[in-house]
Scaffold this motif. Structure first.
Motif, mmCIF file in Angstrom:
data_model
loop_
_atom_site.group_PDB
_atom_site.id
_atom_site.type_symbol
_atom_site.label_atom_id
_atom_site.label_comp_id
_atom_site.label_asym_id
_atom_site.label_seq_id
_atom_site.Cartn_x
_atom_site.Cartn_y
_atom_site.Cartn_z
ATOM 1 N N GLU A 97 0.819 -1.213 0.000
ATOM 2 C CA GLU A 97 0.000 0.000 0.000
ATOM 3 C C GLU A 97 0.854 1.265 0.000
ATOM 4 N N GLN A 98 1.905 1.297 0.822
ATOM 5 C CA GLN A 98 2.720 2.506 0.906
ATOM 6 C C GLN A 98 3.414 2.792 -0.416
ATOM 7 N N ASP A 99 3.855 1.745 -1.115
ATOM 8 C CA ASP A 99 4.503 1.944 -2.414
ATOM 9 C C ASP A 99 3.550 2.620 -3.396
ATOM 10 N N ILE A 100 2.298 2.163 -3.423
ATOM 11 C CA ILE A 100 1.324 2.732 -4.351
ATOM 12 C C ILE A 100 0.943 4.150 -3.938
ATOM 13 N N VAL A 101 0.768 4.377 -2.648
ATOM 14 C CA VAL A 101 0.452 5.728 -2.164
ATOM 15 C C VAL A 101 1.550 6.699 -2.577
ATOM 16 N N ASP A 102 2.809 6.278 -2.445
ATOM 17 C CA ASP A 102 3.929 7.137 -2.829
ATOM 18 C C ASP A 102 3.985 7.335 -4.340
ATOM 19 N N ALA A 103 3.798 6.243 -5.091
ATOM 20 C CA ALA A 103 3.917 6.316 -6.548
ATOM 21 C C ALA A 103 2.858 7.221 -7.153
ATOM 22 N N TYR A 104 1.639 7.158 -6.623
ATOM 23 C CA TYR A 104 0.544 7.958 -7.169
ATOM 24 C C TYR A 104 0.323 9.247 -6.379
ATOM 25 N N CYS A 105 1.219 9.512 -5.432
ATOM 26 C CA CYS A 105 1.196 10.764 -4.673
ATOM 27 C C CYS A 105 -0.189 11.037 -4.102
ATOM 28 N N MET A 106 -0.776 10.037 -3.470
ATOM 29 C CA MET A 106 -2.116 10.170 -2.903
ATOM 30 C C MET A 106 -2.047 11.056 -1.664
ATOM 31 N N GLN A 107 -2.708 12.204 -1.719
ATOM 32 C CA GLN A 107 -2.655 13.180 -0.640
ATOM 33 C C GLN A 107 -3.810 13.038 0.345
ATOM 34 N N ASN A 108 -4.911 12.424 -0.087
ATOM 35 C CA ASN A 108 -6.064 12.269 0.798
ATOM 36 C C ASN A 108 -5.812 11.145 1.801
ATOM 37 N N PRO A 109 -6.594 11.066 2.887
ATOM 38 C CA PRO A 109 -6.399 9.989 3.863
ATOM 39 C C PRO A 109 -6.569 8.607 3.226
ATOM 40 N N VAL A 110 -5.655 7.704 3.532
ATOM 41 C CA VAL A 110 -5.709 6.319 3.059
ATOM 42 C C VAL A 110 -5.705 5.412 4.278
ATOM 43 N N VAL A 111 -6.702 4.536 4.370
ATOM 44 C CA VAL A 111 -6.792 3.614 5.502
ATOM 45 C C VAL A 111 -6.778 2.183 4.984
ATOM 46 N N ILE A 112 -6.399 1.264 5.849
ATOM 47 C CA ILE A 112 -6.353 -0.158 5.507
ATOM 48 C C ILE A 112 -7.429 -0.875 6.315
ATOM 49 N N ASP A 113 -8.360 -1.509 5.612
ATOM 50 C CA ASP A 113 -9.494 -2.204 6.232
ATOM 51 C C ASP A 113 -9.369 -3.694 5.934
ATOM 52 N N ASP A 114 -8.305 -4.313 6.476
ATOM 53 C CA ASP A 114 -8.023 -5.709 6.154
ATOM 54 C C ASP A 114 -9.148 -6.650 6.574
ATOM 55 N N ASN A 115 -9.923 -6.274 7.579
ATOM 56 C CA ASN A 115 -11.027 -7.129 8.032
ATOM 57 C C ASN A 115 -12.333 -6.849 7.291
ATOM 58 N N SER A 116 -12.286 -5.915 6.344
ATOM 59 C CA SER A 116 -13.441 -5.595 5.492
ATOM 60 C C SER A 116 -14.666 -5.160 6.290
ATOM 61 N N VAL A 117 -14.461 -4.579 7.461
ATOM 62 C CA VAL A 117 -15.589 -4.152 8.289
ATOM 63 C C VAL A 117 -16.362 -3.035 7.601
ATOM 64 N N ILE A 118 -15.649 -2.036 7.097
ATOM 65 C CA ILE A 118 -16.323 -0.870 6.515
ATOM 66 C C ILE A 118 -17.003 -1.229 5.206
ATOM 67 N N ARG A 119 -16.319 -1.960 4.335
ATOM 68 C CA ARG A 119 -16.909 -2.243 3.023
ATOM 69 C C ARG A 119 -18.166 -3.095 3.156
ATOM 70 N N ASN A 120 -18.236 -3.983 4.140
ATOM 71 C CA ASN A 120 -19.431 -4.810 4.316
ATOM 72 C C ASN A 120 -20.621 -3.996 4.802
ATOM 73 N N GLY A 371 18.980 3.919 -12.132
ATOM 74 C CA GLY A 371 17.937 3.734 -11.135
ATOM 75 C C GLY A 371 17.077 2.535 -11.446
ATOM 76 N N GLY A 372 15.947 2.460 -10.782
ATOM 77 C CA GLY A 372 15.017 1.351 -10.942
ATOM 78 C C GLY A 372 13.903 1.402 -9.924
ATOM 79 N N SER A 373 14.200 1.908 -8.728
ATOM 80 C CA SER A 373 13.202 2.004 -7.674
ATOM 81 C C SER A 373 12.568 3.389 -7.720
ATOM 82 N N TYR A 374 11.470 3.497 -8.449
ATOM 83 C CA TYR A 374 10.742 4.758 -8.570
ATOM 84 C C TYR A 374 9.273 4.427 -8.750
ATOM 85 N N GLY A 375 8.436 5.423 -8.912
ATOM 86 C CA GLY A 375 7.006 5.202 -9.067
ATOM 87 C C GLY A 375 6.600 5.203 -10.520
ATOM 88 N N LEU A 376 5.846 6.234 -10.917
ATOM 89 C CA LEU A 376 5.382 6.343 -12.295
ATOM 90 C C LEU A 376 6.498 6.737 -13.247
#
Length: 481
Positions: A97-120, A371-376
């Motif tokens: 998740e952190q790699d994608i957040v960094d690569a796409y420069c996501m500025q809004n809050p990002v949460v992890i719902d591994d137990n799928s409580v919210i989506r259900n 290089g090699g370790s970068y985002g977009l």
């Protein structure tokens, strides 16, 4: 990233909206930056809340990042502060998740719902992206399918919301590119820089005027006045006054809105744009690019862009294979400035989650970039200019120094000459205005020292020009008191 899609994933499919009159289920959750979010608190405070259910392997989800970013930039704090948009990653098997957040420069809050409580709790239908737009009155609508860059596909779901808080009346904003554009490259031999910016109206009133401070290396250069007419959420590209005598070293360029519609701007947090200016790297006309792809070679591409903005070389002509080594020959022509861009279509670079991919750009003199370790994408500035700019390239001059630097009431210019010259000495501010002159004098072979009174100069960055009929040589100094 893992490139598979669940059977139920329906890319870019829009399902009918479902309106729900009951109060939505509450949740309190901590995002990846450690900030806590409580849904009912947001609703009670008059916010419209957007929930974005996604997974790191979901292509349509990532393709929706520009639209989500636009909502966050315009409607969330520090925009007009009427929305909160929360991205919820729910796949417990992912760890990138952190790699994608960094690569796409996501500025809004990002949460992890591994137990799928919210989506259900929100009628999750199995297809992603899945969006829920919740009004302050508790009513909500949902949508399945990607939005790309069209943020109105979500904001239109909030039309008719009641109880929504009001945004500011007069609020100008400088649009900041969080992923790209934060660094620009200086071309050797060019000493003039013309800043540009995107001005957007966040206030409910039309934006008709704004004042913008231009600062170079923390020193005020000028105050620029813009006049026009921008309705809410409209924007305009503006060109500011050119800066001259920009020396070929790293700089920090800051633009700051200090006034909107004749009064102070109420939201200073969206008023600043900072750009790092880095010197470009000298390169020969013949370049070699060595590439080793990762396990998803078809995501890798590259291009070379000239100073006019035209792509003069790019590749590959056919997609690269997986975990394969390639060598590309790149030829550029003539004196120019170029930008080399290494790209990854998915946004996870070439290393190191799915293979140890890498690239190396070189010329006859050695490695230019690797290089090699970068985002977009990863960008390198190049120049093939041969215009002399270093003191060692002037036949009449051995060295030129200033002291003390920073200066207070005076600055000394020390010139060591290989031959006698007649020269003018000028003190220039960063926008090219001559603020002080020294009478034309004859200077002899060897060391010459000139003392310049600076008591009448405000604190800031200045340049001393030594002007002869052969060349103009510039030295930078700072007045600090």
């Amino acid at each position: 990233m893992r490139k598979f899609y669940a059977i139920l994933l329906i890319a870019f499919l829009s399902l009918p909206m479902v309106s729900n009159a009951q109060l939505p289920p509450n949740f309190t959750i901590t995002d990846m930056k450690g900030q806590t979010h409580d849904l009912h608190t947001y609703l009670n405070d008059g916010y419209t809340v957007v929930l974005d259910f996604w997974a790191t392997w979901c292509g349509p989800c990532l393709a929706s990042a520009p639209g989500i970013e636009r909502i966050h930039e315009d409607y969330s704090f520090p925009g007009d502060d009427t929305y909160v948009i929360i991205s919820i990653e729910f796949d417990a098997s992912t760890s990138d998740e952190q790699d994608i957040v960094d690569a796409y420069c996501m500025q809004n809050p990002v949460v992890i719902d591994d137990n799928s409580v919210i989506r259900n709790d929100y009628n999750y239908a199995g297809s992603i992206p899945y969006f829920v737009v919740i009004c302050p009155d508790g009513s909500w609508n949902d949508r399945t399918g990607g939005i790309g860059s069209d943020h109105t596909l979500l904001t239109n779901l909030a039309v008719g919301c009641t109880g929504q808080k009001s945004g500011p009346t007069d609020d100008a904003k400088l649009v900041v590119e969080h992923c790209a554009g934060a660094t620009q490259f200086l071309c050797k031999g060019e000493t003039t820089l013309t800043p540009t910016a995107t001005l957007r109206n966040i206030g409910t009133n039309a934006l008709t005027s704004a004042k913008i401070e231009v600062r170079m290396d923390n020193s005020l250069v000028e105050t620029f006045t813009w006049n026009g007419n921008l309705p809410k959420f409209f924007e305009q590209e503006i060109t500011l006054s050119s800066l001259t005598n920009v020396d070929f070293v790293a700089h920090e360029l800051e633009l700051r809105i200090i006034e909107a519609n004749g009064g102070s701007d109420p939201n200073m947090l969206n008023n600043v744009s900072v750009t790092q200016l880095d010197p470009s790297v000298k390169a020969e006309l013949a370049l070699t690019l060595d590439i080793t792809t990762d396990q998803y070679g078809d995501e890798t591409s590259w291009e070379v862009v000239n100073g006019a903005g035209s792509v003069v070389a790019s590749g590959p002509s056919t997609p690269y294979g997986n975990s394969t080594t390639y060598q590309e020959t790149i030829n550029v022509s003539g004196e120019d400035c170029y930008t080399f861009v290494m790209k990854d279509a998915f946004g996870d670079g070439m290393c190191c989650n799915f293979g140890n991919g890498s690239y190396t750009l070189s010329d006859a003199n050695g490695v230019i970039a690797t290089g090699g370790s970068y985002g977009l994408q990863e960008i390198t500035g190049l120049h093939t200019k041969t215009t002399p700019t270093g003191i060692e390239e002037y036949s009449f001059l051995s060295s030129m120094d200033v002291f003390p630097n920073p200066a207070d009431n005076f600055v000394n210019l020390v010139i060591n000459l290989n031959k006698a010259i007649t020269a003018d000495i000028q003190v220039i501010n960063p926008i090219g205005q001559v603020v002080k002159t020294v009478e034309t004098n004859n200077y002899t072979v060897g060391q010459n020292e000139v003392s310049i009174n600076t008591t009448d100069l405000a604190s800031g960055v200045y340049f001393i020009n030594l002007k002869t009929n052969e060349r103009t040589v510039t030295q930078k100094f700072v007045v600090n008191r």
